[in-house]
Design an enzyme around this catalytic site. Structure first.
Site, mmCIF file in Angstrom:
data_model
loop_
_atom_site.group_PDB
_atom_site.id
_atom_site.type_symbol
_atom_site.label_atom_id
_atom_site.label_comp_id
_atom_site.label_asym_id
_atom_site.label_seq_id
_atom_site.Cartn_x
_atom_site.Cartn_y
_atom_site.Cartn_z
ATOM 1 N N GLY A 26 -3.770 6.242 -8.083
ATOM 2 C CA GLY A 26 -3.849 5.350 -7.062
ATOM 3 C C GLY A 26 -2.870 5.075 -6.346
ATOM 4 O O GLY A 26 -1.877 4.743 -7.060
ATOM 5 N N ARG A 85 -2.068 -3.134 -3.019
ATOM 6 C CA ARG A 85 -2.139 -4.522 -2.869
ATOM 7 C C ARG A 85 -0.832 -4.877 -3.795
ATOM 8 O O ARG A 85 -0.478 -6.029 -3.656
ATOM 9 C CB ARG A 85 -3.571 -4.982 -3.459
ATOM 10 C CG ARG A 85 -4.390 -5.181 -2.475
ATOM 11 C CD ARG A 85 -5.899 -5.284 -2.876
ATOM 12 N NE ARG A 85 -5.760 -6.652 -3.875
ATOM 13 C CZ ARG A 85 -6.784 -6.784 -4.694
ATOM 14 N NH1 ARG A 85 -7.732 -6.055 -4.986
ATOM 15 N NH2 ARG A 85 -6.511 -7.958 -5.549
ATOM 16 N N SER A 106 48.217 -13.836 -30.916
ATOM 17 C CA SER A 106 47.678 -14.448 -29.716
ATOM 18 C C SER A 106 48.437 -14.004 -28.390
ATOM 19 O O SER A 106 49.511 -14.029 -28.178
ATOM 20 C CB SER A 106 47.640 -15.875 -30.177
ATOM 21 O OG SER A 106 47.053 -16.551 -28.989
HETATM 22 C C1 UD1 Z 1 -11.760 -0.051 -10.759
HETATM 23 C C2 UD1 Z 1 -13.261 0.173 -10.882
HETATM 24 C C3 UD1 Z 1 -14.072 -1.276 -11.071
HETATM 25 C C4 UD1 Z 1 -13.506 -1.991 -12.170
HETATM 26 C C5 UD1 Z 1 -12.127 -2.086 -12.156
HETATM 27 C C6 UD1 Z 1 -11.373 -2.584 -13.406
HETATM 28 C C7 UD1 Z 1 -14.063 2.232 -9.643
HETATM 29 C C8 UD1 Z 1 -14.770 2.707 -8.548
HETATM 30 N N1 UD1 Z 1 -14.050 0.886 -9.738
HETATM 31 O O1 UD1 Z 1 -11.558 -0.901 -9.440
HETATM 32 O O2 UD1 Z 1 -15.425 -1.002 -11.131
HETATM 33 O O3 UD1 Z 1 -14.333 -3.291 -12.488
HETATM 34 O O4 UD1 Z 1 -11.369 -0.658 -11.986
HETATM 35 O O5 UD1 Z 1 -9.952 -2.747 -13.281
HETATM 36 O O6 UD1 Z 1 -14.110 2.860 -10.421
HETATM 37 N N2 UD1 Z 1 -7.102 6.021 -9.313
HETATM 38 C C9 UD1 Z 1 -6.637 7.434 -9.233
HETATM 39 N N3 UD1 Z 1 -7.289 8.057 -7.927
HETATM 40 C C10 UD1 Z 1 -8.063 7.597 -7.063
HETATM 41 C C11 UD1 Z 1 -8.112 6.115 -7.175
HETATM 42 C C12 UD1 Z 1 -7.936 5.606 -8.262
HETATM 43 O O7 UD1 Z 1 -5.891 8.054 -9.785
HETATM 44 O O8 UD1 Z 1 -8.303 8.138 -6.000
HETATM 45 C C13 UD1 Z 1 -6.529 5.147 -10.327
HETATM 46 C C14 UD1 Z 1 -5.870 4.109 -10.088
HETATM 47 O O9 UD1 Z 1 -4.268 4.606 -10.084
HETATM 48 C C15 UD1 Z 1 -6.000 3.077 -11.135
HETATM 49 C C16 UD1 Z 1 -7.479 3.475 -11.501
HETATM 50 O O10 UD1 Z 1 -7.761 4.744 -11.049
HETATM 51 O O11 UD1 Z 1 -5.166 3.324 -12.268
HETATM 52 C C17 UD1 Z 1 -8.502 2.433 -10.628
HETATM 53 O O12 UD1 Z 1 -8.286 2.467 -9.389
HETATM 54 P P1 UD1 Z 1 -8.132 1.003 -8.716
HETATM 55 O O13 UD1 Z 1 -8.068 1.671 -7.427
HETATM 56 O O14 UD1 Z 1 -7.267 0.097 -9.255
HETATM 57 O O15 UD1 Z 1 -9.699 0.412 -8.846
HETATM 58 P P2 UD1 Z 1 -10.282 -0.869 -8.893
HETATM 59 O O16 UD1 Z 1 -10.552 -1.486 -7.293
HETATM 60 O O17 UD1 Z 1 -9.398 -1.801 -9.410
#
Ligand code: UD1
Ligand code: MG
Length: 441
Positions: free
Chosen positions: A13, A17, A405
């Site tokens: 991801g 933010r 020294s």
């Molecule tokens: C996610 C969960 C949410 C949970 C929260 C907990 C989903 C849809 N939502 O939301 O229910 O309460 O985490 O912290 O699962 N990532 C990828 N590829 C992608 C998207 C994300 O590898 O295409 C990875 C990100 O790097 C991250 C993790 O998945 O490590 C979670 O993604 P993030 O976008 O942070 O999801 P949240 O909105 O936090």
């Protein structure tokens, strides 16, 4: 036969933010990247193998791959389910259970991962790790049906007012049984506010297909997810709280809240850490050693009984021998001090080895850098370096040698020799410019 288990760590991801040039999962907690924490959790849990999912531009990930960790590229970031499927070749057919970990959730304990896996290996199709949040904003809500069974996980953007009032939240950690439940990942669509393939949709699909689904709860402090820097600071605070509690089991911290630890800090029994100390990565403080107030250590071993500080800095592969003393305003860089060495005041000892019992006088500087290269200084056992000396490296001072020294030492000093490298003093009688009528009070 041993169950075959796999952890899939999602780290692709973008984490917009964070507003950072650095990928989110490379931001650090306790001096270790979040991805480092997640991989450590996976490796320390009972899983047989780990699959790491990264974005195509994650060149930093290459060094993380190996026998135990396979790398998988998610070409486009289209959601958490899409990310898990990027690692499909790691779990297709052969896995008994797959546990998903988010790299932005760094404080999960290995035992918690094992608990979810046990639930799945014990018969559940899906085990979800949830937590109760005082403020659930931003998290997916875990929705239960009238019988208390898992019905769905709703992302905040897609939730109605009643669903948003739910405080049971999804941590992101989910264990999925191999076979039908993992195959159901492919049925997940992208019909939601973000148009992404959400892993959380697996629960609604599971409810339709009458999967056996269970929820385990963890404390918020363990499963908080990091999407912005405020949350990163919160995770750091929790990491420090844990590290202090661990150290306090057998060492004395006079003001625990002012001591900062790293992910690999080792504090031995009966060590004493005074207030306001920062321990960067790679520090070990030996039995009965003391780190006095306002010191900053990194990549340094403090041997049993040694004392460092107050106001000391040690770094770059330094080692302070047993019962050695490093005092105020002393900096050590890649310096090895043998037992009983004293460097008590205002010195820089860099790229140097100092033999047992040597005494380094106040204001001594090892001139290790000539503007191009770094050079070493060797100081023999029991040597005495007079105050305010400059040792111009490469140079060696013999055992029990004595440097007068104020010397600038540019040539080696043999064992037992006296070396003086300073201007000779001149005394001229009656030539003081202080006027005779000046009153002295
Ligand atoms: C996610 C969960 C949410 C949970 C929260 C907990 C989903 C849809 N939502 O939301 O229910 O309460 O985490 O912290 O699962 N990532 C990828 N590829 C992608 C998207 C994300 O590898 O295409 C990875 C990100 O790097 C991250 C993790 O998945 O490590 C979670 O993604 P993030 O976008 O942070 O999801 P949240 O909105 O936090
Ligand atoms: Mg997140």
């Amino acid at each position: 036969m041993e169950a075959r288990t796999l952890a899939v760590v999602l780290a692709a991801g973008k984490g917009t933010r964070m507003r950072s040039a650095r990928p989110k999962v490379l931001h650090e907690v306790g001096g270790l990247s979040m991805i480092g924490h997640a991989l450590r959790t996976a490796v320390r849990s009972g899983v047989e193998r780990t699959a790491l999912v990264v974005a195509p531009d994650a060149t930093w990930a290459d060094r993380l791959g190996g026998d135990a960790v396979t790398l998988h590229v998610q070409a486009e970031q289209r959601g958490t389910a899409h990310a898990v499927l990027a690692a499909r070749e790691a779990f297709a057919d052969t896995m008994d259970a797959v546990v998903v970990l988010f790299a932005d959730t760094p404080l999960v304990r290995p035992a918690t991962v094992d608990l979810l896996l046990e639930r799945v290996l014990g018969g559940a199709d899906i085990a979800v790790l949830a937590f109760r949040a005082e403020d659930p904003t931003g998290y997916g809500r875990v929705l239960l049906d009238e019988d208390g069974h898992l019905a769905a996980i709703r992302e905040e953007r897609d939730a109605d007012t009643a669903e948003r009032a739910v405080t049971l939240c999804n941590s992101g950690v989910m264990a999925i049984r191999g076979g039908a439940p993992t195959e159901a990942l492919q049925a997940i669509g992208a019909d939601n506010a973000k148009g992404e393939f959400y892993l959380t949709e697996l629960v609604a699909i599971g409810a339709e297909r009458s999967f056996n689904m269970v929820v385990e709860e963890a404390p918020f402090a363990e499963v908080m997810g990091i999407n912005d820097r405020g949350q990163l600071a919160l995770a750091e605070a929790e990491f420090q709280r844990r590290a202090r509690a661990d150290a306090l089991a057998h060492a004395t911290l006079l003001a625990p809240d002012t001591v900062y630890f790293s992910h690999d800090t080792v504090i031995s029994e009966d060590a004493l850490i005074e207030p306001y100390v920062v321990l960067g990565p790679g520090v070990a403080v030996g039995e009965g050693a003391t780190v006095r107030a306002f010191s900053h250590l990194a990549d340094t071993v403090v041997s049993p009984g040694a004392v460092i500080g107050p106001f000391a800095r040690a770094r770059g592969g330094s080692s302070i021998g047993p019962d050695a003393k490093v005092g105020n305003f002393v900096e050590l860089k890649n310096a090895t001090l043998a037992s009983g060495v004293k460097v008590n005041h205002l010195s820089y000892v860099g790229d140097a080895g100092v033999g047992a019992g040597a005494n380094i006088g106040a204001g001594t500087i090892t001139c290790n850098y000539d503007g191009v290269d770094k050079h070493r200084t060797a100081i023999g056992e029991g040597a005495f370096i007079g105050s305010n000396s400059a040792l111009v490296a490469p140079v060696s001072i013999g055992s029990r040698a004595f440097v007068g020294s104020g010397s600038v030492i540019t040539e080696d000093v043999p064992d037992g020799a006296l070396a003086l490298g300073r201007g000779r003093q001149v005394v001229k009688d009656g030539r003081s410019p202080v006027k005779a009528k000046t009153t002295l009070s």
